[in-house]
Design a protein around this motif. Structure first.
Motif, PDB file in Angstrom:
ATOM      1  N   SER A   1      -6.547   2.413  -9.232  1.00 28.77           N
ATOM      2  CA  SER A   1      -7.843   3.064  -9.054  1.00 28.77           C
ATOM      3  C   SER A   1      -7.684   4.465  -8.487  1.00 28.77           C
ATOM      4  O   SER A   1      -6.742   4.753  -7.771  1.00 28.77           O
ATOM      5  CB  SER A   1      -8.681   2.224  -8.091  1.00 28.77           C
ATOM      6  OG  SER A   1      -9.824   2.922  -7.699  1.00 28.77           O
TER       7      SER A   1
ATOM      8  N   LYS B   1      -9.959   5.557  -6.492  1.00 29.27           N
ATOM      9  CA  LYS B   1     -10.572   5.478  -5.167  1.00 29.27           C
ATOM     10  C   LYS B   1      -9.461   5.384  -4.123  1.00 29.27           C
ATOM     11  O   LYS B   1      -8.468   4.702  -4.340  1.00 29.27           O
ATOM     12  CB  LYS B   1     -11.463   4.251  -5.059  1.00 29.27           C
ATOM     13  CG  LYS B   1     -12.674   4.288  -5.948  1.00 29.27           C
ATOM     14  CD  LYS B   1     -13.477   3.021  -5.782  1.00 29.27           C
ATOM     15  CE  LYS B   1     -14.659   2.986  -6.722  1.00 29.27           C
ATOM     16  NZ  LYS B   1     -15.373   1.708  -6.622  1.00 29.27           N
ATOM     17  N   HIS B   2      -9.671   6.065  -3.008  1.00 28.44           N
ATOM     18  CA  HIS B   2      -8.652   6.028  -1.967  1.00 28.44           C
ATOM     19  C   HIS B   2      -9.257   6.368  -0.616  1.00 28.44           C
ATOM     20  O   HIS B   2     -10.337   6.931  -0.523  1.00 28.44           O
ATOM     21  CB  HIS B   2      -7.488   6.966  -2.287  1.00 28.44           C
ATOM     22  CG  HIS B   2      -7.883   8.404  -2.451  1.00 28.44           C
ATOM     23  ND1 HIS B   2      -8.427   8.905  -3.605  1.00 28.44           N
ATOM     24  CD2 HIS B   2      -7.828   9.439  -1.587  1.00 28.44           C
ATOM     25  CE1 HIS B   2      -8.685  10.183  -3.460  1.00 28.44           C
ATOM     26  NE2 HIS B   2      -8.330  10.537  -2.241  1.00 28.44           N
ATOM     27  N   THR B   3      -8.519   5.994   0.419  1.00 28.77           N
ATOM     28  CA  THR B   3      -8.887   6.322   1.791  1.00 28.77           C
ATOM     29  C   THR B   3      -8.174   7.604   2.163  1.00 28.77           C
ATOM     30  O   THR B   3      -6.993   7.775   1.856  1.00 28.77           O
ATOM     31  CB  THR B   3      -8.455   5.186   2.734  1.00 28.77           C
ATOM     32  OG1 THR B   3      -9.124   3.996   2.342  1.00 28.77           O
ATOM     33  CG2 THR B   3      -8.763   5.507   4.175  1.00 28.77           C
TER      34      THR B   3
ATOM     35  N   GLN C   1       0.858  -1.167   0.000  1.00 27.54           N
ATOM     36  CA  GLN C   1       0.000   0.000   0.000  1.00 27.54           C
ATOM     37  C   GLN C   1       0.900   1.225   0.000  1.00 27.54           C
ATOM     38  O   GLN C   1       2.051   1.164   0.447  1.00 27.54           O
ATOM     39  CB  GLN C   1      -0.925   0.017   1.208  1.00 27.54           C
ATOM     40  CG  GLN C   1      -2.032  -1.004   1.079  1.00 27.54           C
ATOM     41  CD  GLN C   1      -3.115  -0.811   2.111  1.00 27.54           C
ATOM     42  OE1 GLN C   1      -2.870  -1.049   3.280  1.00 27.54           O
ATOM     43  NE2 GLN C   1      -4.278  -0.391   1.678  1.00 27.54           N
TER      44      GLN C   1
ATOM     45  N   HIS D   1      -3.308  10.223   2.036  1.00 29.34           N
ATOM     46  CA  HIS D   1      -4.103   9.517   1.027  1.00 29.34           C
ATOM     47  C   HIS D   1      -3.521   8.128   0.812  1.00 29.34           C
ATOM     48  O   HIS D   1      -2.320   7.985   0.594  1.00 29.34           O
ATOM     49  CB  HIS D   1      -4.088  10.284  -0.300  1.00 29.34           C
ATOM     50  CG  HIS D   1      -4.765  11.611  -0.214  1.00 29.34           C
ATOM     51  ND1 HIS D   1      -6.034  11.815  -0.667  1.00 29.34           N
ATOM     52  CD2 HIS D   1      -4.360  12.794   0.300  1.00 29.34           C
ATOM     53  CE1 HIS D   1      -6.388  13.067  -0.459  1.00 29.34           C
ATOM     54  NE2 HIS D   1      -5.371  13.686   0.145  1.00 29.34           N
TER      55      HIS D   1
ATOM     56  N   PRO E   1      -4.360   4.834  -1.623  1.00 25.26           N
ATOM     57  CA  PRO E   1      -5.200   4.225  -2.651  1.00 25.26           C
ATOM     58  C   PRO E   1      -5.836   2.937  -2.132  1.00 25.26           C
ATOM     59  O   PRO E   1      -5.209   2.175  -1.390  1.00 25.26           O
ATOM     60  CB  PRO E   1      -4.233   3.928  -3.796  1.00 25.26           C
ATOM     61  CG  PRO E   1      -3.092   4.866  -3.570  1.00 25.26           C
ATOM     62  CD  PRO E   1      -2.994   5.041  -2.076  1.00 25.26           C
ATOM     63  N   SER E   2      -7.095   2.689  -2.528  1.00 31.14           N
ATOM     64  CA  SER E   2      -7.811   1.512  -2.026  1.00 31.14           C
ATOM     65  C   SER E   2      -7.253   0.220  -2.607  1.00 31.14           C
ATOM     66  O   SER E   2      -7.398  -0.833  -2.020  1.00 31.14           O
ATOM     67  CB  SER E   2      -9.303   1.622  -2.321  1.00 31.14           C
ATOM     68  OG  SER E   2      -9.513   1.762  -3.703  1.00 31.14           O
ATOM     69  N   GLU E   3      -6.611   0.305  -3.755  1.00 30.26           N
ATOM     70  CA  GLU E   3      -6.011  -0.870  -4.371  1.00 30.26           C
ATOM     71  C   GLU E   3      -4.574  -1.027  -3.918  1.00 30.26           C
ATOM     72  O   GLU E   3      -3.838  -0.048  -3.845  1.00 30.26           O
ATOM     73  CB  GLU E   3      -5.992  -0.681  -5.899  1.00 30.26           C
ATOM     74  CG  GLU E   3      -6.871  -1.621  -6.629  1.00 30.26           C
ATOM     75  CD  GLU E   3      -6.874  -1.279  -8.109  1.00 30.26           C
ATOM     76  OE1 GLU E   3      -5.832  -1.465  -8.762  1.00 30.26           O
ATOM     77  OE2 GLU E   3      -7.915  -0.829  -8.583  1.00 30.26           O
ATOM     78  N   CYS E   4      -4.177  -2.250  -3.656  1.00 26.59           N
ATOM     79  CA  CYS E   4      -2.771  -2.517  -3.350  1.00 26.59           C
ATOM     80  C   CYS E   4      -1.983  -2.470  -4.645  1.00 26.59           C
ATOM     81  O   CYS E   4      -2.508  -2.697  -5.728  1.00 26.59           O
ATOM     82  CB  CYS E   4      -2.610  -3.890  -2.705  1.00 26.59           C
ATOM     83  SG  CYS E   4      -3.257  -3.959  -1.033  1.00 26.59           S
TER      84      CYS E   4
ATOM     85  N   THR F   1      -8.293   0.600   8.254  1.00 29.49           N
ATOM     86  CA  THR F   1      -9.616   0.012   8.024  1.00 29.49           C
ATOM     87  C   THR F   1     -10.721   0.794   8.729  1.00 29.49           C
ATOM     88  O   THR F   1     -11.902   0.572   8.473  1.00 29.49           O
ATOM     89  CB  THR F   1      -9.664  -1.459   8.485  1.00 29.49           C
ATOM     90  OG1 THR F   1      -9.458  -1.516   9.900  1.00 29.49           O
ATOM     91  CG2 THR F   1      -8.626  -2.295   7.769  1.00 29.49           C
TER      92      THR F   1
END
Length: 175
Positions: free
Chosen positions: A54, A56-58, A25, A36, A38-41, A100
């Motif tokens: 992606s 998309k991110h946390t 990550q 930030h 990213p939601s994808e590893c 998480t």
């Protein structure tokens, strides 16, 4: 995508997926006080990755939205169950986040100015400039703007300040 300048990038320690591949990550720390992730590893072999990373991110909020605090650094905690990230910034705070559960930090420590007579710093506030976990993931060192190094112990999802290295004990003489 960050909204402002990126101050640091940090990769997590590798985790193996079902296929045995190592995934990482990535954390990007910015001037808006955000971390930030990213939601994808990210696979160790980006060339074999089937799709682009992606958007998309946390977002972990080191600083309160609307404040002028800069998030200056972040480090993934090694060798623990779950994914934890420590962050530091110009609010003189070290925070620990469970990725998480990104709504709020699991731990926050306010770093106070050094009280040493031998300090070489007159007016540098204890902004957090750098963080580094020990290989075991039990200790976290914070490089502070007053030239000292604060040592924290990670206990589960908590941080406990256990000491400070000033100039005489191996801290830095000028920041």
């Amino acid at each position: 995508q960050c909204q402002d300048e990126i101050n640091q990038l940090s990769f997590s320690f590798p985790k193996r997926n079902k296929d045995g591949c190592r995934n990482y990550q990535l954390a990007a720390v910015d001037d808006c006080g955000e971390v930030h992730i990213p939601s994808e590893c990210i696979s160790q072999d980006l060339a074999s990755q089937q799709s682009p990373i992606s958007s998309k991110h946390t977002v972990l909020h080191h600083a309160e939205p609307g404040s002028h605090t800069i998030a200056s650094c972040a480090e993934f905690r090694p060798h623990v169950n779950g994914v934890y990230v420590a962050s530091g910034g110009t609010d003189c705070m070290v925070k620990l986040f469970d990725v998480t559960k990104p709504k709020r930090a699991t731990a926050s420590i306010h770093i106070k100015p050094a009280e040493s007579e031998n300090t070489t710093q007159i007016c540098n506030p204890p902004f957090i400039h750098s963080l580094q976990w020990s290989p075991s993931g039990r200790l976290l060192a914070a490089g502070v703007g007053d030239g000292s190094c604060v040592i924290l112990r990670g206990e589960g999802n908590r941080l406990i300040e256990i000491g400070r290295l000033g100039y005489d004990q191996g801290g830095h003489g000028s920041a």
